[in-house]
Every structure is written in structure tokens, then in C-alpha cells.
Design an enzyme around this catalytic site. Structure first.
Site: not given
Ligand code: SF4
Length: 322
Positions: A79, A131, A198
Site C-alpha cells: 500500500h 494507501e 489501477c
Molecule cells: S496492481 Fe492495483 S490492486 Fe494490485 S497492488 Fe497495485 S495498485 Fe493495488
């Protein structure tokens, strides 16, 4: 109790993302290379099974760096951490491996760069999530958290140079609605070129949008602390399909499947496939004869490991088909 389950439809994609995969591998490799114990600040990813598995292998999870002995090896969770935590770890002289997801680090880098240009920030996210604490903690001030639409009107920036960043695991639809309000009240706001939510969050939510209307009930494998897993359950319910989140097969309640022929199954980005397989086994016991994957995006994303923990095949490949 009569279960009528005939078919299980699997959301595609579901489960582990590249950032979670990398974070767990960092802890496992650190354990092999340096031996137990390896200290991990916060749950490496928000999943009880993963955390317990790593505990059994010798990881010690802590929240406060004062609980880490001098000279220890410390891993930051996926995070991310604030500048203050990073500085404290350096001051205490730990050997640090950073498992912050590169997509979170990208947001930190953007915040630092724009702050140097005189920007202040609106951060869309959930208060108290690590996060959010990590991203907001890149600056000492000038970053305002909004959790919902009414929060936006409460922001009082000290400059016209305003940028927006978001937590990576939000509901795509909620974030879009909040962003629309930000743009209405602060038309000059600077948006990131590519949104911060993401690829994994986007793809898993898109998959639930296909899955939920096709089934009678949705099961999300994930831990309650997992933001992206919680969003999947909420999304299915918003689409009008009853949905339940489970940590594993033992949480399944036969009453959920009474009179339900089709069960949809997905998993948050921090939920391992072994848990999904156990749920499938239980659903077979409840009568499911057919297990079918839905059509969906194929992910091919890999992040490199931090220096000092060795290479892995494909480790330099960073690509996304999302
Ligand atoms: S890809 Fe997305 S959900 Fe996976 S750890 Fe990274 S930010 Fe978090």
C-alpha cells in the site's frame, strides 16, 4: 436446506494482481535470503490467508517501527508508506525492501513532482486506508482528502494550482462521480494523464459488470479489509445481484444458494487462487456440475523486484493489455 446450484461462472480476470504477486514474493525471497524473522510494516496485502501463511514462514507484521529491533530487515507493504515512515526506517538503520506497488509509487512520484511546481491536491480515497495515508503523507500539507461528493465543497485550497489524485482501488463509477463534482467546483483542476485507479481494479470491476447480470448470486473471495474486494461486492449488489464476500469456503452459507441455479464467483486482487479453488470445491458439493469462465481481459503485467532480492523470469516486463 435445498441447494439448486447447477453452474458456477468465474469472472475473468479475478484474484491476484501484479502488485500483490510482487509484494508477497518480496517477503518470501527476503525470508529465504536473510532468514526469519522478516518484519513487515502493515499487512503485506489485505488478505488474512496470505498474512497467516507468511507469519507461519517467519514474517512478523507490525504497525509501529518502534517494534522492530535494530539491524532487522523490514518490508513496506504493497500500500506504500508516508515520507515520515520512510525517514524513520532510515534513521533506525533497518535494511528496507519496498513492496509498495509500482502503480502506487507512480502516484507518489506525481504528487512530489507537482508539489514542487506549486500544486495542491485533492485526493479521492477512503480515510484511514494505508494507501491514502501513504500518498497523503508524501506532503506535509496541501493535500485534501475527499471521500464522497459532499466532501468536495469543503475543500478550501490556498492556490488555483490544484491537481487531483485517487486511491488505486476505488469504485471506478464512484470516483468518476466525485471527479465530476471536483471539476464542477474547481474547473481548472489538473487531472492525471492516465487515471490512478489501477488496471487490476478496473479489470475486476469490468468483469463483475459482465458477471453479475448473468447469475443469481455473486460470491467475492476477499478479506473485509481489502478495498478492491469490497468494491466488487458493492458493485454486484448495485447491479441488482445479491452478493457476499467470503474469506474462504468455510464462510459459504447454504442458505445463500437456495433456489439459485447460477453462482458467479470472483476474487479481489489480494485473494489467492487456492481460496477460489476451495470455494469451487464447496460449490460442487452443493450441486454445481459445470464451472465456466466468462470472457474477459487477459492480464500480462509483471513488475520487477527490488534490487538485492534476485531476478525472476519476465521481471523486467511491464506491460498491460487492459
Ligand atoms: S496492481 Fe492495483 S490492486 Fe494490485 S497492488 Fe497495485 S495498485 Fe493495488
Amino acid at each position: 436446506m435445498i441447494s439448486n446450484v447447477e453452474e458456477v461462472l468465474l469472472a475473468e480476470p479475478r484474484g491476484f494482481c501484479a502488485g500483490v504477486d510482487r509484494a508477497i514474493e518480496i517477503v518470501e525471497r527476503a525470508l529465504v535470503k536473510f532468514g526469519a524473522p522478516i518484519y513487515v510494516r502493515h499487512e503485506i496485502v489485505h488478505n488474512t490467508y496470505v498474512v497467516n501463511d507468511l507469519k507461519a514462514k517467519g514474517a512478523i507484521f507490525i504497525e509501529d517501527l518502534a517494534d522492530v529491533p535494530p539491524g532487522a530487515t523490514l518490508v513496506f507493504s504493497a500500500h506504500g508508506v508516508s515520507k515520515a515512515v520512510r525517514q524513520e526506517a532510515a534513521r533506525r538503520g533497518f535494511q528496507v525492501f519496498d513492496a509498495t506497488c509500482p502503480l502506487v509509487t507512480k502516484v507518489h512520484v506525481e504528487v512530489a513532482k507537482l508539489a514542487r511546481e506549486g500544486y495542491e491536491f485533492i485526493m479521492i480515497g477512503h480515510k484511514g486506508h494505508p494507501e491514502v495515508e501513504g500518498t497523503m503523507g508524501q506532503l506535509s500539507d496541501g493535500i485534501y482528502l475527499v471521500e464522497d461528493i459532499p466532501d468536495v465543497a469543503r475543500v478550501q485550497p490556498r492556490t488555483d494550482k490544484l491537481a487531483v489524485v485517487t486511491q488505486t482501488t476505488l469504485s471506478v463509477d464512484d470516483a468518476a462521480a466525485i471527479l465530476a463534482e471536483v471539476k464542477r467546483l474547481f474547473p481548472q483542476v489538473r487531472e492525471p494523464k492516465k487515471q490512478d485507479i489501477c488496471y487490476a481494479t478496473q479489470n475486476r470491476q469490468d468483469a463483475v459488470k459482465v458477471l453479475a447480470p448473468a447469475v443469481d448470486v455473486v460470491i467475492v473471495v476477499g478479506s473485509p479489509t481489502s478495498s478492491n474486494s469490497s468494491r466488487l461486492r458493492e458493485l454486484a449488489e448495485r447491479l441488482g445481484t445479491e452478493a457476499h464476500m467470503v474469506e474462504g469456503a468455510d464462510d459459504l452459507q447454504p442458505a445463500w444458494f437456495e433456489g439459485r441455479r447460477r453462482v458467479g464467483l470472483t476474487a479481489g486482487a489480494s485473494a489467492p487462487d487456492v481460496l477460489v479453488q476451495a470455494v469451487i470445491t464447496r460449490l460442487r458439493e452443493l450441486g454445481a456440475l459445470s464451472i465456466r469462465k466468462m470472457d474477459g481481459v487477459t492480464e500480462d503485467v509483471h513488475f520487477p523486484l527490488p534490487r538485492g532480492l534476485g531476478d525472476r523470469s519476465m521481471s523486467e516486463v511491464v506491460s498491460s493489455r487492459s
